[in-house]
Every structure is written in C-alpha cells, then in structure tokens.
Motif scaffolding. Sequence first.
Motif, PDB file in Angstrom:
ATOM      1  N   MET A   1       0.810  -1.202   0.000  1.00  0.00           N
ATOM      2  CA  MET A   1       0.000   0.000   0.000  1.00  0.00           C
ATOM      3  C   MET A   1       0.850   1.262   0.000  1.00  0.00           C
ATOM      4  SD  MET A   1      -2.939  -0.521  -0.384  1.00  0.00           S
ATOM      5  CE  MET A   1      -4.570  -0.552   0.197  1.00  0.00           C
ATOM      6  N   ARG A   2       2.101   1.137   0.414  1.00  0.00           N
ATOM      7  CA  ARG A   2       2.971   2.290   0.466  1.00  0.00           C
ATOM      8  C   ARG A   2       3.229   2.870  -0.928  1.00  0.00           C
ATOM      9  NH1 ARG A   2       7.774   3.001   4.625  1.00  0.00           N
ATOM     10  NH2 ARG A   2       6.319   2.356   6.212  1.00  0.00           N
ATOM     11  N   ARG A   3       3.162   2.020  -1.937  1.00  0.00           N
ATOM     12  CA  ARG A   3       3.454   2.472  -3.294  1.00  0.00           C
ATOM     13  C   ARG A   3       2.449   3.499  -3.793  1.00  0.00           C
ATOM     14  NH1 ARG A   3       2.632  -3.132  -6.262  1.00  0.00           N
ATOM     15  NH2 ARG A   3       3.096  -3.851  -4.207  1.00  0.00           N
ATOM     16  N   PHE A   4       1.250   3.537  -3.199  1.00  0.00           N
ATOM     17  CA  PHE A   4       0.235   4.499  -3.629  1.00  0.00           C
ATOM     18  C   PHE A   4       0.428   5.873  -3.002  1.00  0.00           C
ATOM     19  CE2 PHE A   4      -2.161   0.425  -4.163  1.00  0.00           C
ATOM     20  CZ  PHE A   4      -2.104   0.430  -5.539  1.00  0.00           C
ATOM     21  N   PHE A   5       1.469   6.030  -2.198  1.00  0.00           N
ATOM     22  CA  PHE A   5       1.759   7.321  -1.589  1.00  0.00           C
ATOM     23  C   PHE A   5       3.051   7.927  -2.130  1.00  0.00           C
ATOM     24  CE2 PHE A   5      -0.957   5.200   1.575  1.00  0.00           C
ATOM     25  CZ  PHE A   5      -1.977   6.141   1.617  1.00  0.00           C
ATOM     26  N   THR A   6       3.491   7.437  -3.291  1.00  0.00           N
ATOM     27  CA  THR A   6       4.638   8.041  -3.958  1.00  0.00           C
ATOM     28  C   THR A   6       4.173   9.326  -4.647  1.00  0.00           C
ATOM     29  OG1 THR A   6       4.252   6.778  -5.978  1.00  0.00           O
ATOM     30  CG2 THR A   6       5.728   5.789  -4.332  1.00  0.00           C
ATOM     31  N   PRO A   7       5.081  10.221  -4.995  1.00  0.00           N
ATOM     32  CA  PRO A   7       4.662  11.478  -5.634  1.00  0.00           C
ATOM     33  C   PRO A   7       3.845  11.270  -6.915  1.00  0.00           C
ATOM     34  CG  PRO A   7       6.937  11.654  -4.917  1.00  0.00           C
ATOM     35  CD  PRO A   7       6.517  10.232  -4.679  1.00  0.00           C
ATOM     36  N   GLY A   8       4.216  10.285  -7.718  1.00  0.00           N
ATOM     37  CA  GLY A   8       3.459  10.032  -8.947  1.00  0.00           C
ATOM     38  C   GLY A   8       2.030   9.599  -8.667  1.00  0.00           C
ATOM     39  N   TRP A   9       1.877   8.686  -7.707  1.00  0.00           N
ATOM     40  CA  TRP A   9       0.537   8.217  -7.374  1.00  0.00           C
ATOM     41  C   TRP A   9      -0.273   9.303  -6.684  1.00  0.00           C
ATOM     42  CZ3 TRP A   9      -2.535   4.640  -9.031  1.00  0.00           C
ATOM     43  CH2 TRP A   9      -2.001   3.531  -9.678  1.00  0.00           C
ATOM     44  N   LEU A  10       0.365  10.111  -5.835  1.00  0.00           N
ATOM     45  CA  LEU A  10      -0.363  11.206  -5.190  1.00  0.00           C
ATOM     46  C   LEU A  10      -0.876  12.186  -6.241  1.00  0.00           C
ATOM     47  CD1 LEU A  10       1.813  11.874  -2.027  1.00  0.00           C
ATOM     48  CD2 LEU A  10      -0.441  10.797  -2.135  1.00  0.00           C
ATOM     49  N   GLY A  11      -0.079  12.414  -7.286  1.00  0.00           N
ATOM     50  CA  GLY A  11      -0.538  13.258  -8.388  1.00  0.00           C
ATOM     51  C   GLY A  11      -1.724  12.653  -9.111  1.00  0.00           C
ATOM     52  N   TRP A  59      -9.368   4.777 -12.402  1.00  0.00           N
ATOM     53  CA  TRP A  59      -8.517   4.967 -11.215  1.00  0.00           C
ATOM     54  C   TRP A  59      -8.382   3.644 -10.460  1.00  0.00           C
ATOM     55  CZ3 TRP A  59     -10.401   8.322  -6.536  1.00  0.00           C
ATOM     56  CH2 TRP A  59      -9.355   8.573  -5.685  1.00  0.00           C
ATOM     57  N   ILE A  60      -9.509   2.975 -10.249  1.00  0.00           N
ATOM     58  CA  ILE A  60      -9.494   1.679  -9.565  1.00  0.00           C
ATOM     59  C   ILE A  60      -8.741   0.650 -10.394  1.00  0.00           C
ATOM     60  CG2 ILE A  60     -10.970  -0.234  -8.809  1.00  0.00           C
ATOM     61  CD1 ILE A  60     -13.030   1.930  -7.980  1.00  0.00           C
ATOM     62  N   LYS A  61      -8.948   0.664 -11.716  1.00  0.00           N
ATOM     63  CA  LYS A  61      -8.255  -0.291 -12.580  1.00  0.00           C
ATOM     64  C   LYS A  61      -6.746  -0.091 -12.517  1.00  0.00           C
ATOM     65  CE  LYS A  61      -7.843  -1.831 -17.359  1.00  0.00           C
ATOM     66  NZ  LYS A  61      -6.471  -2.179 -17.149  1.00  0.00           N
ATOM     67  N   MET A  62      -6.292   1.154 -12.510  1.00  0.00           N
ATOM     68  CA  MET A  62      -4.857   1.420 -12.433  1.00  0.00           C
ATOM     69  C   MET A  62      -4.276   0.918 -11.116  1.00  0.00           C
ATOM     70  SD  MET A  62      -4.679   5.207 -14.152  1.00  0.00           S
ATOM     71  CE  MET A  62      -3.060   5.525 -13.508  1.00  0.00           C
ATOM     72  N   MET A  63      -5.008   1.089 -10.026  1.00  0.00           N
ATOM     73  CA  MET A  63      -4.513   0.610  -8.737  1.00  0.00           C
ATOM     74  C   MET A  63      -4.488  -0.916  -8.696  1.00  0.00           C
ATOM     75  SD  MET A  63      -5.804   3.331  -5.867  1.00  0.00           S
ATOM     76  CE  MET A  63      -7.545   3.247  -6.187  1.00  0.00           C
TER      77      MET A  63
END
Length: 118
Positions: A1-11, A59-63
């Motif tokens: 889950m940490r990967r979704f808090f990278t700058p790219g994902w936050l954008g 968005w859900i599909k990308m995650m």
Amino acid sequence: MRRFFTPGWLGLHALAIVLCAAFLGFGWWQYDRAQAGNDRSWAYTFEWPIFSIFVIVMWIKMMRDELSGDETRQAPKVIEEPAAAAVKRELIRQHEAEDPSLAAYNRYLARLNAESRG
C-alpha cells in the motif's frame, strides 16, 4: 500500500479527485441550465456524471493493475530451443561467409538491435 503514496501516485489521486469533482460540477451546472429551459442541457446533465464514473473506474483499474503487476512480471519465454538456435547461427554464419554484403547487413542489424535494448 505504500506504493500508492509516492509522488506520482499522489498526483494521480489528486487528478482523479479534481476530475471527478469538476465533472460532477459540470453536470450540476448543466442541470441548472436544463431547469432554466435549455433542452439540450438534459443530455449533458447525464453525460458529465458518466465521465466522472469513468474516471473512478479507470482509477481503480490502475490501482488493481499496480497491485497485480508484481505477480504477472515474469522472465520472457525462450522462443526457440538452444540447439535450434545454434544450428540457425551456424547457417547464418555459412551464408555470411558466401556473401559479404549480407554479413555487413546482418552486423548492422545486430548493432541496431543491441542499441535498442540498451
């Protein structure tokens, strides 16, 4: 889950939220126009929320793709058997020995292949 808090994902999260809010706002604006008598706005009243739903689905599909991407990444499959590859290399070497222009062209192609992979 940490990967979704990278700058790219936050954008991407911020973009999805802004797009959803904007599309719903556009839908509400078209609803107000439709209530004022603009008949064409009725179609847009339903179209903008559909765009918002599309953003959420993508968005859900990308995650999901990001989460399942680690298991699906595998080494590329070997296309041919090593023995068959050796035989083909020998045939190519023999043909190149007969035709120097073919040998030069094959070296050129090999160099292009090596550059594209590197």
